[in-house]
Design an enzyme around this catalytic site. Structure first.
Site, PDB file in Angstrom:
ATOM      1  N   HIS A 153      15.284  24.493  48.621  1.00 34.26           N
ATOM      2  CA  HIS A 153      16.685  24.141  48.965  1.00 34.26           C
ATOM      3  C   HIS A 153      17.331  25.209  49.846  1.00 34.26           C
ATOM      4  CE1 HIS A 153      16.422  21.185  45.595  1.00 34.26           C
ATOM      5  NE2 HIS A 153      15.729  22.177  45.026  1.00 34.26           N
ATOM      6  N   SER A 274      21.580  33.396  77.190  1.00 31.65           N
ATOM      7  CA  SER A 274      22.677  32.449  77.353  1.00 31.65           C
ATOM      8  C   SER A 274      23.314  32.690  78.713  1.00 31.65           C
ATOM      9  CB  SER A 274      23.706  32.674  76.237  1.00 31.65           C
ATOM     10  OG  SER A 274      24.987  32.249  76.658  1.00 31.65           O
ATOM     11  N   LYS A 280      23.030  37.065  73.630  1.00 36.54           N
ATOM     12  CA  LYS A 280      22.196  36.051  72.988  1.00 36.54           C
ATOM     13  C   LYS A 280      20.721  36.170  73.327  1.00 36.54           C
ATOM     14  CE  LYS A 280      23.257  33.091  70.730  1.00 36.54           C
ATOM     15  NZ  LYS A 280      23.843  31.776  71.075  1.00 36.54           N
ATOM     16  N   GLU A 287      13.211  25.473  68.997  1.00 38.76           N
ATOM     17  CA  GLU A 287      14.119  24.327  69.020  1.00 38.76           C
ATOM     18  C   GLU A 287      13.509  23.154  69.776  1.00 38.76           C
ATOM     19  OE1 GLU A 287      17.970  27.302  68.888  1.00 38.76           O
ATOM     20  OE2 GLU A 287      17.494  26.242  70.723  1.00 38.76           O
TER      21      GLU A 287
END
Ligand code: ARG
Length: 454
Positions: A153, A274, A280, A287
């Site tokens: 979880h 970024s 970043k 992804e």
């Protein structure tokens, strides 16, 4: 293109709508191999002279060489890879070329080509799966004993190691390889000789053709052979499962590489910046892998839906099987390659792992097991540890720093040695059953995989 019964040329829009050569040209190697085997069977059957066969064979080999070098003009007027190659053959060698299509239809031809394509791509995917597994095994060996929390979880559950965690993916990919190998057995059957639907009155040596093409056998029903695409669905399913496994690994690495977890650092070469925020460093490969699993499922579903309502046997709908098939192989191949590279270049941060795994609540279950060993029924032990956790949380005292008196207040079953439970090393040593993250187990499994993958 069509002569004989047609008095009008095919409309331009129909050509554009119906052509498949813009993508099925990728089948050319298999199409040519199939044609040569078919021609050789015609020679054996006395349908071609030795000279005619040689003209066909060398003509096809010339076409093959030209395609490989990019010197071939594909035309949508000729619809697909099969007719482009056959028509060019006849243009080059004349009369014998017109005999090639005897006792064959594009229906058994396309089924043969896609089966050969699947087989070749399955074999290539197997190699890439092994490379991916090797990268994971190396990384797992490098950080075999680095302890981290295991999660259920996404809440801290019990301690595991980087070695154990990464090996979980090696096991998954190992089953993916088995699944593909099993699928390959059903892919590798020759449909050639099934003709358009009902075989042919001209009986060529199907077994000989199959053997020449490396098939393990021939299909037993001509209608089944040209109508079904289950071997494509099954292949797409296998690729979807690989995508699922890579996607879950990606999600773990997205979490691990975040500032919040900090368990790993991905290399600069496998992350992106970024356009706005200078600080970043984004895990785009992870992804994209997670995102691309969606199109793998989409490809599987699109073929299943395209086939499900078709009356036997061939219907043109079946032409829609190819783009999803090609796309899935290309997607999985690139995903395996880039992920293997990314994992190889990834660093684990032992300090951050140690900090996270020092949470004594990870050993709450071990504490319950301790009580069980002292004769407390598990359900009771669970409750008694739950009470200790409540005291710990309520008093802002780490569970392992509760005093013996505090434990004893909860239950006299807690013994003087209660604090020994909070020894992490011991927690791993006690887990000796196969499959548990005991260091010896991990080492054995690392050895097993290292050997199997070498
Ligand atoms: N391009 C076709 C396909 O992919 C080849 C088979 C055509 N057969 C036919 N009867 N029109 O399915």
């Amino acid at each position: 293109m069509w002569t004989g019964r047609f008095s009008q040329p095919t409309a331009d829009l129909v050509l554009k709508y119906g052509e498949s050569v813009s993508y099925d040209w990728k089948l050319y190697e298999h199409d040519i191999a199939g044609s040569i085997a078919h021609a050789r069977a015609q020679l054996r059957a006395g349908m071609l002279t030795e000279d005619e066969f040689c003209a066909i064979e060398s003509g096809l080999q010339g076409i093959l060489a030209d395609i490989r070098e990019g010197n071939f003009n594909w035309s949508i007027r000729l619809e697909d890879v099969h007719m482009n190659i056959e028509s060019e053959l006849t243009r080059r060698i004349g009369a014998p070329g017109a005999k090639l299509h005897t006792a064959r239809s594009r229906n058994d031809q396309v089924a043969t080509d896609t089966r050969l394509y699947c087989r070749a791509q399955i074999d290539a995917t197997q190699e890439l799966l092994r490379d991916m597994q090797r990268a994971l095994v190396l990384k797992a060996s490098e950080y075999a004993d680095i302890r981290i929390p295991g999660y259920t979880h996404l809440q801290r559950a019990q301690p595991v190691t980087i070695g154990h965690h990464l090996l979980a993916y090696v096991e998954m990919l190992g089953r993916d390889a088995e699944r593909l190998a099993d699928c390959r057995r059903r892919v590798n059957i020759s449909p050639l000789g099934s003709g358009a639907i009902a075989g042919s009155t001209i009986n060529l040596d199907r077994l000989g053709i199959a053997e020449e093409l490396g098939f393990d056998g021939v299909t037993e029903n001509s209608m089944d052979a040209i109508a079904d695409r289950d071997y494509i669905m099954e292949t797409l399913f296998c690729l979807s499962v690989i995508g699922t496994h890579l996607s879950r690994m990606s999600e773990d690495l997205v979490l691990w590489s975040s500032a919040e977890f900090g368990f790993c650092t991905l290399s600069d070469a496998h992350t992106t910046g970024s356009s706005l925020m200078p600080q970043k460093k984004n895990p785009d490969v992870c992804e994209l892998t997670r995102g691309k699993s969606g199109r793998l499922y989409g490809n599987l579903v699109s073929v299943m839906v395209a086939v499900k309502g078709l009356p036997l046997t061939y219907n043109r709908d079946l032409q829609e099987d190819k783009e999803p098939l090609f796309d899935s192989f290309e997607t999985v191949s690139l995903a395996l390659r880039v992920n293997a590279e990314m994992v190889a270049a990834m660093r684990i941060n032992p300090d951050r792992c140690a900090a996270a795994v020092s949470d004594p609540l990870l050993l709450a279950t071990d504490l319950a097991d301790y009580l069980v060993r002292r004769g407390v029924p598990f359900r009771k032990a669970h409750e008694l540890v739950g009470k200790a956790v409540a005291v710990s949380v309520g008093s802002c005292t780490p569970l392992n720093e509760l005093t013996l008196e505090q434990f004893r207040e909860i239950s006299p079953e807690y013994g003087e040695d209660v604090h020994s439970v909070f020894n992490l090393g011991r927690a791993f040593e006690l887990r000796t059953n196969p499959g548990a993250p005991n260091p010896d187990n991990t080492r054995r499994r690392l050895e097993y995989w290292t050997q199997k993958l070498s």
